[in-house]
Design an enzyme around this catalytic site. Structure first.
Site, PDB file in Angstrom:
ATOM      1  N   PRO A  64      -3.905   1.451   0.476  1.00 19.01           N
ATOM      2  CA  PRO A  64      -5.316   1.816  -0.385  1.00 19.01           C
ATOM      3  C   PRO A  64      -5.266   1.733  -1.746  1.00 19.01           C
ATOM      4  O   PRO A  64      -6.188   1.480  -2.562  1.00 19.01           O
ATOM      5  CB  PRO A  64      -5.255   3.165   0.132  1.00 19.01           C
ATOM      6  CG  PRO A  64      -4.563   3.552   1.374  1.00 19.01           C
ATOM      7  CD  PRO A  64      -3.531   2.507   1.335  1.00 19.01           C
ATOM      8  N   THR A  91      -5.175  -4.470  -3.188  1.00 19.30           N
ATOM      9  CA  THR A  91      -5.606  -4.296  -4.428  1.00 19.30           C
ATOM     10  C   THR A  91      -5.180  -3.155  -5.303  1.00 19.30           C
ATOM     11  O   THR A  91      -5.669  -1.931  -4.924  1.00 19.30           O
ATOM     12  CB  THR A  91      -7.252  -4.513  -4.399  1.00 19.30           C
ATOM     13  OG1 THR A  91      -7.812  -5.384  -3.563  1.00 19.30           O
ATOM     14  CG2 THR A  91      -7.772  -4.700  -5.879  1.00 19.30           C
ATOM     15  N   LYS A 167      -8.277 -10.685  -8.788  1.00 14.76           N
ATOM     16  CA  LYS A 167      -8.865  -9.878  -7.983  1.00 14.76           C
ATOM     17  C   LYS A 167      -9.937  -8.955  -8.333  1.00 14.76           C
ATOM     18  O   LYS A 167     -11.080  -8.971  -7.699  1.00 14.76           O
ATOM     19  CB  LYS A 167      -8.051  -9.528  -6.935  1.00 14.76           C
ATOM     20  CG  LYS A 167      -8.436  -8.597  -5.832  1.00 14.76           C
ATOM     21  CD  LYS A 167      -9.279  -9.086  -4.622  1.00 14.76           C
ATOM     22  CE  LYS A 167      -9.889  -7.938  -4.076  1.00 14.76           C
ATOM     23  NZ  LYS A 167     -10.800  -8.344  -3.014  1.00 14.76           N
ATOM     24  N   LYS A 236     -12.768   1.944  -6.641  1.00 18.09           N
ATOM     25  CA  LYS A 236     -11.415   1.906  -6.943  1.00 18.09           C
ATOM     26  C   LYS A 236     -11.319   0.295  -7.744  1.00 18.09           C
ATOM     27  O   LYS A 236     -10.689   0.575  -9.032  1.00 18.09           O
ATOM     28  CB  LYS A 236     -10.301   2.035  -6.003  1.00 18.09           C
ATOM     29  CG  LYS A 236      -8.976   1.487  -6.402  1.00 18.09           C
ATOM     30  CD  LYS A 236      -8.062   1.229  -4.965  1.00 18.09           C
ATOM     31  CE  LYS A 236      -8.570  -0.169  -4.559  1.00 18.09           C
ATOM     32  NZ  LYS A 236      -7.666  -0.544  -3.594  1.00 18.09           N
TER      33      LYS A 236
HETATM   34  P1  NAD Z   1      -7.916   0.786   5.278  1.00 14.59           P
HETATM   35  O1  NAD Z   1      -7.878   2.163   4.567  1.00 14.59           O
HETATM   36  O2  NAD Z   1      -8.687   0.316   6.313  1.00 14.59           O
HETATM   37  O3  NAD Z   1      -6.285   0.702   5.483  1.00 14.59           O
HETATM   38  C1  NAD Z   1      -5.039   1.091   4.800  1.00 14.59           C
HETATM   39  C2  NAD Z   1      -4.207   1.813   5.704  1.00 14.59           C
HETATM   40  O4  NAD Z   1      -2.836   2.115   5.183  1.00 14.59           O
HETATM   41  C3  NAD Z   1      -4.646   2.735   6.579  1.00 14.59           C
HETATM   42  O5  NAD Z   1      -4.400   2.720   8.125  1.00 14.59           O
HETATM   43  C4  NAD Z   1      -3.659   3.906   6.206  1.00 14.59           C
HETATM   44  O6  NAD Z   1      -3.277   4.949   7.195  1.00 14.59           O
HETATM   45  C5  NAD Z   1      -2.517   3.159   5.796  1.00 14.59           C
HETATM   46  N1  NAD Z   1      -1.415   4.103   4.697  1.00 14.59           N
HETATM   47  C6  NAD Z   1      -1.860   4.926   3.927  1.00 14.59           C
HETATM   48  N2  NAD Z   1      -0.979   4.964   3.281  1.00 14.59           N
HETATM   49  C7  NAD Z   1       0.320   4.716   4.099  1.00 14.59           C
HETATM   50  C8  NAD Z   1       1.447   5.014   3.892  1.00 14.59           C
HETATM   51  N3  NAD Z   1       2.393   5.703   2.766  1.00 14.59           N
HETATM   52  N4  NAD Z   1       2.275   4.129   4.589  1.00 14.59           N
HETATM   53  C9  NAD Z   1       1.774   3.452   5.511  1.00 14.59           C
HETATM   54  N5  NAD Z   1       0.596   2.948   5.797  1.00 14.59           N
HETATM   55  C10 NAD Z   1      -0.414   3.869   4.941  1.00 14.59           C
HETATM   56  O7  NAD Z   1      -7.886  -0.068   3.962  1.00 14.59           O
HETATM   57  P2  NAD Z   1      -8.276  -1.654   3.986  1.00 14.59           P
HETATM   58  O8  NAD Z   1      -9.783  -2.002   4.192  1.00 14.59           O
HETATM   59  O9  NAD Z   1      -7.628  -2.233   5.060  1.00 14.59           O
HETATM   60  O10 NAD Z   1      -7.828  -2.268   2.750  1.00 14.59           O
HETATM   61  C11 NAD Z   1      -6.506  -2.321   2.541  1.00 14.59           C
HETATM   62  C12 NAD Z   1      -6.131  -3.100   1.005  1.00 14.59           C
HETATM   63  O11 NAD Z   1      -6.995  -4.382   1.130  1.00 14.59           O
HETATM   64  C13 NAD Z   1      -6.920  -2.250  -0.345  1.00 14.59           C
HETATM   65  O12 NAD Z   1      -5.922  -2.186  -1.188  1.00 14.59           O
HETATM   66  C14 NAD Z   1      -8.082  -2.936  -0.274  1.00 14.59           C
HETATM   67  O13 NAD Z   1      -8.702  -2.722  -1.579  1.00 14.59           O
HETATM   68  C15 NAD Z   1      -7.981  -4.187   0.237  1.00 14.59           C
HETATM   69  N6  NAD Z   1      -9.310  -5.114   0.497  1.00 14.59           N
HETATM   70  C16 NAD Z   1     -10.043  -4.668   1.468  1.00 14.59           C
HETATM   71  C17 NAD Z   1     -10.887  -5.526   1.824  1.00 14.59           C
HETATM   72  C18 NAD Z   1     -12.028  -5.282   2.904  1.00 14.59           C
HETATM   73  O14 NAD Z   1     -12.984  -5.667   3.047  1.00 14.59           O
HETATM   74  N7  NAD Z   1     -11.739  -3.662   3.776  1.00 14.59           N
HETATM   75  C19 NAD Z   1     -11.176  -6.847   1.163  1.00 14.59           C
HETATM   76  C20 NAD Z   1     -10.105  -7.171   0.347  1.00 14.59           C
HETATM   77  C21 NAD Z   1      -9.122  -6.481  -0.079  1.00 14.59           C
END
Ligand code: NAD
Length: 288
Positions: A64, A91, A167, A236
């Site tokens: 996250p 990100t 990004k 964020k």
């Molecule tokens: P999400 O919240 O669905 O997934 C993040 C995961 O990380 C969660 O399952 C959480 O339990 C896990 N996590 C948190 N702390 C942790 C730790 N210490 N150890 C292991 N796991 C841990 O978020 P997402 O939508 O999958 O996004 C992930 C990243 O990708 C972010 O940085 C986001 O900005 C980026 N992103 C997301 C999208 C989108 O459309 N969702 C698109 C592009 C980029």
């Protein structure tokens, strides 16, 4: 065969891990919210970062924020770790990417700054865009891995943080387009126009953006508000962009007001999808 580790099996991490499995890689996965529940078929769930680092030479992060990513990098840089390369798909911003790279470099682990764009559908379909910063040798090494979920790969620089810069500027534009379309649509409806027709007109006119072509039709006009990108994450990203542009003394007037809008929305609706920004602005307008 090389074992890959994926840390963070959320909306993006799980489908990316799946695509590595179908590409023939051995994949271990860890998520603090429960590896066994979140690991997709074919991914071996592990109970800790240490367990993942004991088997995985290449570790991919989909987390996250920068604080969490840095804590994970610290855990990967401990004795006993087999990790040699960490690929940052999250990100997290420029400063956090630099800090992760420095922490890992001290343990002789390379850092590949490779944030992604294209959402959950892009992750599942293997059509993400990746903005990769690392040295050219490392790029050649990780390219086949990244091609499993990215169809548009760009080697944008060699310094950790340059992928993040690309990004963040992309997401600032995306967030601004969604904010502008949402504000303007509330104005249009208030003037007696039909929301679906506003979007139809925009999509064949100069106001067309990914907000009108994709987000509104899929998640606002349907009333589902389920595009799959959390408002908290977009807030964020916009905040990181604003802080980075201010730190660089780049123009930031628009970023300041767009960031303030997203913060206000996220504070009022902490669990919302990004597309619920329209509903939020419409309800604010009705309350006045
Ligand atoms: P999400 O919240 O669905 O997934 C993040 C995961 O990380 C969660 O399952 C959480 O339990 C896990 N996590 C948190 N702390 C942790 C730790 N210490 N150890 C292991 N796991 C841990 O978020 P997402 O939508 O999958 O996004 C992930 C990243 O990708 C972010 O940085 C986001 O900005 C980026 N992103 C997301 C999208 C989108 O459309 N969702 C698109 C592009 C980029």
């Amino acid at each position: 065969m090389m074992t890959l580790g994926v840390v963070g099996l959320g909306r993006m991490g799980a489908p990316m891990a799946s695509r590595l499995v179908t590409g023939g890689y051995r994949v271990a996965g860890f998520d603090v919210a429960g590896s066994a529940n979140l690991a997709p078929p074919g991914v071996t769930p592990v109970a800790s970062i240490a367990a993942l680092a004991a088997t995985s030479e290449v570790v991919l992060l989909s987390l996250p924020n920068g604080t969490i990513a840095h804590a994970v990098c610290n855990a990967l840089a401990t004795p006993g770790s087999r990790a040699r390369v960490v690929i940052e798909l999250s990100t997290i911003g420029i400063a956090a990417a630099s800090a992760c790279a420095a922490t890992l470099a001290a343990a002789d682990i390379a850092y590949v700054d490779a944030p992604v764009s294209g959402g959950v559908a892009g992750a599942a379909g293997g059509t993400l865009t990746l903005m990769v910063a690392c040295d050219p040798d490392r790029y050649r090494l990780v390219e086949p891995i990244l091609r499993r979920f990215g169809s548009n790969l760009f080697h944008v620089g060699q310094r950790a943080g340059q992928g993040q810069a690309m990004k963040l500027l992309n997401n600032f534009i995306s967030a601004t387009a969604l904010a502008a379309t949402s504000e303007a649509a509330v104005f249009g409806v208030q003037a007696g126009l039909d929301l679906a027709q506003i979007i139809e007109v925009l999509n064949v006119s100069s106001g067309r953006t990914t907000a009108s072509s994709d987000k509104f039709p899929r998640s606002v006009l349907t009333g589902r508000y389920d595009f799959g990108f959390a408002a908290a994450l977009m807030t964020k990203d916009v905040q990181l962009y604003f802080e980075s542009s201010r730190a660089a003394a780049a123009p930031d007037g628009l970023a300041e007001s767009v960031a303030a809008l997203w913060r206000r929305f996220n504070m009022a609706c902490p669990d919302a999808d990004i597309t619920a920004l329209y509903r939020f602005l419409a309800s604010e307008e009705r309350a006045q």
